[in-house]
Design an enzyme around this catalytic site. Structure first.
Site, PDB file in Angstrom:
ATOM      1  N   GLY A  62      -9.688  31.510 -31.518  1.00 42.64           N
ATOM      2  CA  GLY A  62      -8.651  30.097 -31.019  1.00 42.64           C
ATOM      3  C   GLY A  62      -9.095  29.709 -29.572  1.00 42.64           C
ATOM      4  O   GLY A  62      -8.284  29.090 -29.067  1.00 42.64           O
ATOM      5  N   ASP A  82     -10.912  28.595 -39.862  1.00 44.22           N
ATOM      6  CA  ASP A  82     -11.689  29.636 -39.815  1.00 44.22           C
ATOM      7  C   ASP A  82     -11.450  30.447 -41.261  1.00 44.22           C
ATOM      8  O   ASP A  82     -10.354  30.487 -41.815  1.00 44.22           O
ATOM      9  CB  ASP A  82     -11.600  30.352 -38.670  1.00 44.22           C
ATOM     10  CG  ASP A  82     -12.848  31.308 -38.345  1.00 44.22           C
ATOM     11  OD1 ASP A  82     -13.229  30.855 -37.254  1.00 44.22           O
ATOM     12  OD2 ASP A  82     -13.098  32.121 -38.927  1.00 44.22           O
ATOM     13  N   ASP A 123     -17.786  25.612 -33.767  1.00 43.38           N
ATOM     14  CA  ASP A 123     -18.268  26.995 -33.178  1.00 43.38           C
ATOM     15  C   ASP A 123     -18.531  27.895 -34.206  1.00 43.38           C
ATOM     16  O   ASP A 123     -18.664  28.961 -33.997  1.00 43.38           O
ATOM     17  CB  ASP A 123     -17.162  27.200 -32.043  1.00 43.38           C
ATOM     18  CG  ASP A 123     -17.669  28.410 -31.067  1.00 43.38           C
ATOM     19  OD1 ASP A 123     -19.253  28.260 -30.683  1.00 43.38           O
ATOM     20  OD2 ASP A 123     -17.243  29.245 -30.572  1.00 43.38           O
ATOM     21  N   LYS A 163     -22.278  24.048 -32.080  1.00 45.68           N
ATOM     22  CA  LYS A 163     -23.094  25.157 -31.563  1.00 45.68           C
ATOM     23  C   LYS A 163     -24.314  25.266 -32.373  1.00 45.68           C
ATOM     24  O   LYS A 163     -24.021  25.183 -33.861  1.00 45.68           O
ATOM     25  CB  LYS A 163     -22.362  26.652 -31.558  1.00 45.68           C
ATOM     26  CG  LYS A 163     -23.322  27.701 -31.303  1.00 45.68           C
ATOM     27  CD  LYS A 163     -22.549  29.222 -31.115  1.00 45.68           C
ATOM     28  CE  LYS A 163     -21.546  29.419 -32.176  1.00 45.68           C
ATOM     29  NZ  LYS A 163     -20.818  30.713 -31.724  1.00 45.68           N
TER      30      LYS A 163
END
Length: 208
Positions: A62, A82, A123, A163
């Site tokens: 988070g 996620d 990410d 990313k």
């Protein structure tokens, strides 16, 4: 008796706990050091503004959502996803599930609803085996899925931060992003470890 840690995992743990950004995150009661990576990107690229709608892929634990809440305010909205569970954050609508699964993607799109998204951020990273020939394709698959998400929900002139691990497929991926956005930068935040292959592509001005 429990198994001994390998030399490489012991080295990683030692490096992790000595990392000044890990220590800083712990002191400030932040979810992760990733908070500081996104803060550095925000200082240079100004992606987030009050009232925005943001999608956070690979959100757990988070750190990024925790940071974005401070930038978009009460009228902003974060939809996070996620495969791992994540403790609640006020202002974040969290969906647990594997983003690669069509049903999870459909549920995520349902949460977004009719809103157009101002920023998609990812990410995401695979579980690494230590073999680049296996790990890099897995990582590239995830970033391709994140870009597909942009194509479905991102507003015109919207932004994308992702990313990416440098290796096979990176240059082609960067070229594709450059064809879709007016401005594209490759960032290596200070909180990103020097020996890591990770960089962050920051793309603004989605052509839609």
């Amino acid at each position: 008796m429990g198994k001994k840690r390998s030399a490489s995992s012991s080295r990683w743990l030692n490096e992790h706990f000595k990392d000044p950004f890990v220590q800083k995150a712990h002191k400030q009661k932040l979810r992760s050091r990733a908070y500081f990576k996104l803060d550095e990107i925000q200082q240079s690229d100004r992606l987030f503004k009050p009232g925005m709608t943001v999608v956070d892929l690979g959100a757990a634990p988070g750190g990024w959502s925790q940071y974005v809440v401070t930038q978009i305010g009460d009228k902003g909205r974060i939809i996070a996803c996620d495969i791992l569970d994540m403790d609640p954050i006020v202002g974040v609508d969290f969906l647990q599930g594997d983003f690669r699964d069509e049903n999870v993607l459909a549920a995520l799109l349902d949460r977004v609803g009719e809103d157009q998204v101002d920023v998609v951020m990812s990410d995401m990273a695979p579980n690494f085996s230590g073999m680049p020939s296996v790990d890099i394709p897995r990582a590239m698959y995830l970033v391709e899925l994140a870009l597909d998400m942009c194509k479905q929900v991102l507003a015109k002139k919207g932004s994308f931060v992702v990313k990416v691990f440098q290796g096979e497929g990176f240059d082609e991926y960067l070229r594709e992003i450059r064809s879709l956005f007016t401005t594209v930068k490759v960032r290596k935040p200070e909180a990103s470890r020097d020996r890591s292959r990770e960089v962050y592509i920051v793309a603004t001005g989605y052509r839609g």
